[in-house]
Design an enzyme around this catalytic site. Sequence first.
Site, mmCIF file in Angstrom:
data_model
loop_
_atom_site.group_PDB
_atom_site.id
_atom_site.type_symbol
_atom_site.label_atom_id
_atom_site.label_comp_id
_atom_site.label_asym_id
_atom_site.label_seq_id
_atom_site.Cartn_x
_atom_site.Cartn_y
_atom_site.Cartn_z
ATOM 1 N N HIS A 23 -7.437 10.314 1.182
ATOM 2 C CA HIS A 23 -7.820 10.337 -0.234
ATOM 3 C C HIS A 23 -9.311 10.032 -0.357
ATOM 4 C CE1 HIS A 23 -7.800 5.959 -0.148
ATOM 5 N NE2 HIS A 23 -6.533 5.938 0.239
ATOM 6 N N HIS A 26 -10.963 7.541 2.150
ATOM 7 C CA HIS A 26 -11.224 8.032 3.509
ATOM 8 C C HIS A 26 -12.402 9.012 3.490
ATOM 9 C CE1 HIS A 26 -6.821 7.118 3.297
ATOM 10 N NE2 HIS A 26 -7.214 6.291 4.254
ATOM 11 N N CYS A 131 2.264 -7.881 8.719
ATOM 12 C CA CYS A 131 2.236 -6.863 7.655
ATOM 13 C C CYS A 131 2.229 -5.486 8.303
ATOM 14 C CB CYS A 131 1.015 -7.009 6.752
ATOM 15 S SG CYS A 131 0.836 -5.600 5.623
ATOM 16 N N CYS A 134 -0.761 -3.185 7.194
ATOM 17 C CA CYS A 134 -2.018 -3.486 7.896
ATOM 18 C C CYS A 134 -1.832 -3.358 9.405
ATOM 19 C CB CYS A 134 -2.474 -4.926 7.675
ATOM 20 S SG CYS A 134 -2.911 -5.365 6.024
ATOM 21 N N CYS A 152 1.293 -10.122 1.915
ATOM 22 C CA CYS A 152 0.020 -9.620 2.434
ATOM 23 C C CYS A 152 -1.034 -9.681 1.325
ATOM 24 C CB CYS A 152 0.187 -8.180 2.901
ATOM 25 S SG CYS A 152 -1.386 -7.399 3.247
ATOM 26 N N HIS A 155 -2.041 -5.804 0.628
ATOM 27 C CA HIS A 155 -1.042 -4.884 0.061
ATOM 28 C C HIS A 155 -0.104 -5.540 -0.949
ATOM 29 C CE1 HIS A 155 -2.319 -2.880 3.838
ATOM 30 N NE2 HIS A 155 -2.304 -1.829 3.042
ATOM 31 N N LYS A 305 -8.550 -1.965 -5.344
ATOM 32 C CA LYS A 305 -8.970 -1.091 -4.249
ATOM 33 C C LYS A 305 -8.142 0.186 -4.312
ATOM 34 C CE LYS A 305 -8.893 -0.609 0.727
ATOM 35 N NZ LYS A 305 -8.084 -0.847 1.904
ATOM 36 N N LYS A 308 -2.965 3.944 -1.508
ATOM 37 C CA LYS A 308 -1.605 4.386 -1.829
ATOM 38 C C LYS A 308 -0.776 3.277 -2.429
ATOM 39 C CE LYS A 308 1.596 6.782 -0.011
ATOM 40 N NZ LYS A 308 2.557 7.241 0.986
HETATM 41 O O1 ME8 Z 1 -7.282 0.924 8.982
HETATM 42 N N1 ME8 Z 1 -12.587 2.237 -0.455
HETATM 43 O O2 ME8 Z 1 -6.686 3.157 8.948
HETATM 44 P P1 ME8 Z 1 -6.613 3.459 7.384
HETATM 45 C C1 ME8 Z 1 -13.365 2.424 0.620
HETATM 46 N N2 ME8 Z 1 -6.042 3.072 11.480
HETATM 47 N N3 ME8 Z 1 -12.909 2.842 1.821
HETATM 48 C C2 ME8 Z 1 -11.605 3.104 1.933
HETATM 49 C C3 ME8 Z 1 -10.727 2.946 0.846
HETATM 50 C C4 ME8 Z 1 -11.273 2.489 -0.393
HETATM 51 N N4 ME8 Z 1 -10.539 2.311 -1.480
HETATM 52 N N5 ME8 Z 1 -9.485 3.281 1.255
HETATM 53 C C5 ME8 Z 1 -9.590 3.654 2.572
HETATM 54 C C6 ME8 Z 1 -6.935 1.944 9.542
HETATM 55 N N6 ME8 Z 1 -10.869 3.550 2.988
HETATM 56 C C7 ME8 Z 1 -6.850 2.002 11.056
HETATM 57 C C8 ME8 Z 1 -8.261 2.102 11.598
HETATM 58 S S1 ME8 Z 1 -10.006 2.268 13.640
HETATM 59 C C9 ME8 Z 1 -10.006 1.855 15.242
HETATM 60 C C10 ME8 Z 1 -8.354 2.065 13.109
HETATM 61 C C11 ME8 Z 1 -11.381 3.899 4.323
HETATM 62 O O3 ME8 Z 1 -6.010 4.827 7.285
HETATM 63 C C12 ME8 Z 1 -12.232 2.778 4.919
HETATM 64 O O4 ME8 Z 1 -13.059 3.323 5.895
HETATM 65 O O5 ME8 Z 1 -5.949 2.350 6.682
HETATM 66 C C13 ME8 Z 1 -11.184 1.901 5.583
HETATM 67 O O6 ME8 Z 1 -11.745 1.036 6.546
HETATM 68 C C14 ME8 Z 1 -10.299 2.970 6.191
HETATM 69 O O7 ME8 Z 1 -10.286 4.035 5.212
HETATM 70 C C15 ME8 Z 1 -8.892 2.488 6.507
HETATM 71 O O8 ME8 Z 1 -8.124 3.589 6.932
#
Ligand code: ME8
Length: 514
Positions: A23, A26, A131, A134, A152, A155, A305, A308
Amino acid sequence: MMAVEMNVFYVTTPIYYPNAPPHIGHAYTSVFADVLARFNRLIGNNVFFLTGNDEHGLKIQRVAEKAGKHPKEFVDEMASVYREYWRTLGISYDHFIRTTDPYHEKAVKEAFSYIHGKGLIYKAKYSGMYCVDCEKYYSPGEYIEVDGKPHCPIHNKPLEYLEEETYYFKLSEFKDYLLDILENKDVVYPQQYAREVASKIRNEGLRDVSVARPVERVGWGIPVPFDDKYVIYVWFDALMNYLSGVGYPDDKERLQLYWSNAHHVIGKDILWFHTAVWFSILKALDLPPPRRVIVHSYLINRGLKIGKSAGNVISIEELVSRYNGSDGVRYLLARIFNTDKDSEVSFELLDSIYNSELADTYGNLARRVGTLSMKKMNGKVYRRSVDKAVADLVATHVGAYIDSMKNYEVSKALEHAMEIARYANQYVNESKPWEKPNPSKELYTLLELIRAATILLHPVIPSASLKLASSFGFEIENPLNIRLEGVERYTVVEAPILFRKVQVERQGVGVGTT
Ligand code: ME8
């Protein structure tokens, strides 16, 4: 210690959990990383841009089960979905890594065995809270209580109680090492995040962390190489992508080349893993920390934030259709990029930036000057001398843009590009080329200003900038080489509408209210 090759630029995004499509949050991270990658390519650096998906763990196992699919089938489908989104947004990654890729699995096993061999991974009992969203263990003091039950803090969901034999990583051994990096070395950007982690370590100490799960609880993961009753914890697995993606463990030369200048772009939610945990794993593998961890804050909507679980997601499709394709979206995300403060996003805000900067200031300028060049000069505008004041103004903004980009201040860099466009608008209004029989000096000056702004904007709006360059007959070149009077002749064949204005809706109707 590895030699630092300054002309190498290795940049990564987090590898995302493909439990759902990406979304705006990301996209925010990936567009920013992409802008850094494109800028560095443009100034001639050897760039490697890595992104991908984090495919193991309980969270993925559960969504796959719910979808009635084998986890591998599920993540295979999602990998195509992610690739397609990144293609739409023009994310120019060099490699898309998946943690189910065999070379990655091999790298993770090898690292795990190596650290175990050093006595830094040991077996012991764990009991505590977890969690799944997370994929993180929470100790008392870290979680919140809702109706007396541990929840959490991110979340806001109940935590699961775990009690199991597991493998621990001796994180506690790395306290002094971590504090030295966090307090004395310039790795975490902005530094406030380094201070945050350092003070957590100083106040709470460092506990060893579990790095495995029993296979009967979490089957979906990389087996512990010397104990098939366990799979490797998803975060150990995931962090390793930054190494396996550039050749660890076999291609030492490639690893050395890119690791010497690695930049991780992350959101602040995963700061702890990317500092305390990651720097310690690296040290255990005899590797230095990355060159930089660039941390950004959250995109929020109605104070929460975007995510989902909060149910306030803004879809990438919605953005792409509203802002005329990927370039508009990329510009907006880069423009609101903020490392320190959370940014509240609404269509009202995005509409106003888009309309005033992209549609009016830049797009309309290009359209106007292009049209005038065709009408007045039959599209052929030859080199004329450009006033020193104009050349100086451009040089100042180009210099400031480059400094900002090198400091990862993309939004500030964009302001400098826009300043050139603003100046050009003023110049066209004041010099009134439409009133002159032969406005070649005016139009040449304007085309030069547009060229400079367009080159600076190229990493952010790659398609529109290339379209304009081909319509007007100039090249997108290294911004370090921008000199006015650099083009001998412009051949304007088209005056495209690059960014059509969006219709601003009633106030209050916007993101998240539907
Ligand atoms: O944490 N505002 O994956 P994830 C800003 N798989 N950035 C956001 C955001 C928001 N509201 N929502 C998501 C993971 N992001 C692990 C990472 S790395 C070795 C493993 C972005 O799918 C932001 O970069 O939960 C956040 O750190 C990341 O998506 C989390 O993605």
